[in-house]
Design an enzyme around this catalytic site. Structure first.
Site, PDB file in Angstrom:
ATOM      1  CG  LEU A 198     -26.766  35.015  21.783  1.00 49.12           C
ATOM      2  CD1 LEU A 198     -25.601  34.818  22.728  1.00 49.12           C
ATOM      3  CD2 LEU A 198     -27.318  36.431  21.891  1.00 49.12           C
ATOM      4  CG  ASP A 199     -26.316  38.243  15.572  1.00 49.89           C
ATOM      5  OD1 ASP A 199     -25.144  38.348  15.985  1.00 49.89           O
ATOM      6  OD2 ASP A 199     -27.131  39.186  15.603  1.00 49.89           O
ATOM      7  CE  LYS A 200     -19.045  34.317  11.262  1.00 49.64           C
ATOM      8  NZ  LYS A 200     -18.666  34.244   9.828  1.00 49.64           N
ATOM      9  CB  SER A 208     -24.620  38.476  19.244  1.00 46.35           C
ATOM     10  OG  SER A 208     -25.225  39.478  18.454  1.00 46.35           O
TER      11      SER A 208
END
Length: 277
Positions: free
Chosen positions: A136-138, A140
């Site tokens: 999961l990106d930063k 999210s």
């Protein structure tokens, strides 16, 4: 009277060297599969392959009592005895857990920019080394799995066998039915086809709305790039389920180990794959 000479003795043939069968163990050695030392440590669930290479180069790993500094040193199963910091290479207990990832944390073990990572959530827990299963990106948040079982993780992240991922996404627009269908048709971006398996409207306000978006395969910033193609910005993105496994009431920044039932739910969603024993 002539004297008859006795017939010459036949020339002796050189004796062939005696052939001896190789011991079974020696015969198998040449054909036995070899794996790089760093890969062996990683597959044992001790650390990532990158971290294993650091350990090896630092002189922490021995093979048959000799310090080896080459991460690609070939290891033969059943023949070599590997130790880390003097301890035998015993596989640790396999662990599978879920985390409700908070927004603002990076999904990596070590960040070159010094940003907080998801591993901050496990401080003081005494867990064995484990890797994120997917990302999961930063910006999210939501459901993120971890494990020290590489085969299990590979099965879940494989596009052909892995389960769908479900997200709740807040956007700065009120989409109509045609736009929702367009998200499922997809667009091409940077040479990749980005699309949703399903996109439905959960609720809407005056200027914003919440969507439920289901992905078969999650590419880098998949949902953000897909919506941006339609001039829609993401305000918040939360992964709420992987396959049939929901995040449930797990608090933000907290984690728990997966139960046998949880594992069954994940495998049941993986294209009919059988549940693990």
């Amino acid at each position: 009277m002539s004297t008859r000479r006795p017939p010459a003795a036949p020339a002796s043939r050189p004796r062939r060297p005696e052939r001896r069968a190789l011991p079974v163990s020696a015969a198998r050695t040449d054909s036995a599969p070899r794996h790089g030392l760093a890969r062996v440590l990683s597959k044992a669930g001790l650390c990532s392959r990158t971290e294993a290479a650091r350990w090896i180069e630092a002189g922490r790993v021995t093979v048959d009592g000799r310090v080896i500094n080459n991460p690609e040193f070939p290891i033969i199963d059943g023949r070599h005895h590997v130790r880390v910091d003097g301890q035998p290479l015993d596989a640790p207990r396999r662990i599978h857990l879920m985390l409700n990832k908070p927004r603002g944390l990076v999904t990596t073990a070590q960040d070159e920019q010094g940003r907080d990572t998801v591993y901050r959530c496990f401080d003081g827990a005494g867990l064995p080394w484990m890797a994120p299963v997917g990302r999961l990106d930063k910006a999210s948040e939501g459901l993120l799995l971890f494990s020290n079982d590489p085969q299990w993780a590979a099965r879940l992240t494989d596009p052909t066998t892995g389960p769908d991922k479900t997200y709740h996404v807040q956007i700065d627009a009120i989409p109509d039915a045609a736009q929702l269908q367009a998200l499922c048709t997809g667009v091409e971006d940077e040479g990749e086809l980005l699309r949703a398996r399903r996109a439905t409207l959960l609720r809407s306000g005056d200027k914003t709305a919440w969507l439920e978006v289901v992905l078969e395969e999650g590419r880098n910033r998949h949902i953000r790039r897909l919506l941006a193609a339609f001039d829609i910005n993401v305000l918040r993105l939360v992964r709420v389920a992987i396959g049939q496994l929901p995040m449930g009431a797990l608090g933000k920044g907290t984690w728990r180990e997966l139960s046998a039932h949880d594992l069954d739910l994940l495998y049941a969603a993986a294209d009919g794959a059988a549940a693990p024993p």
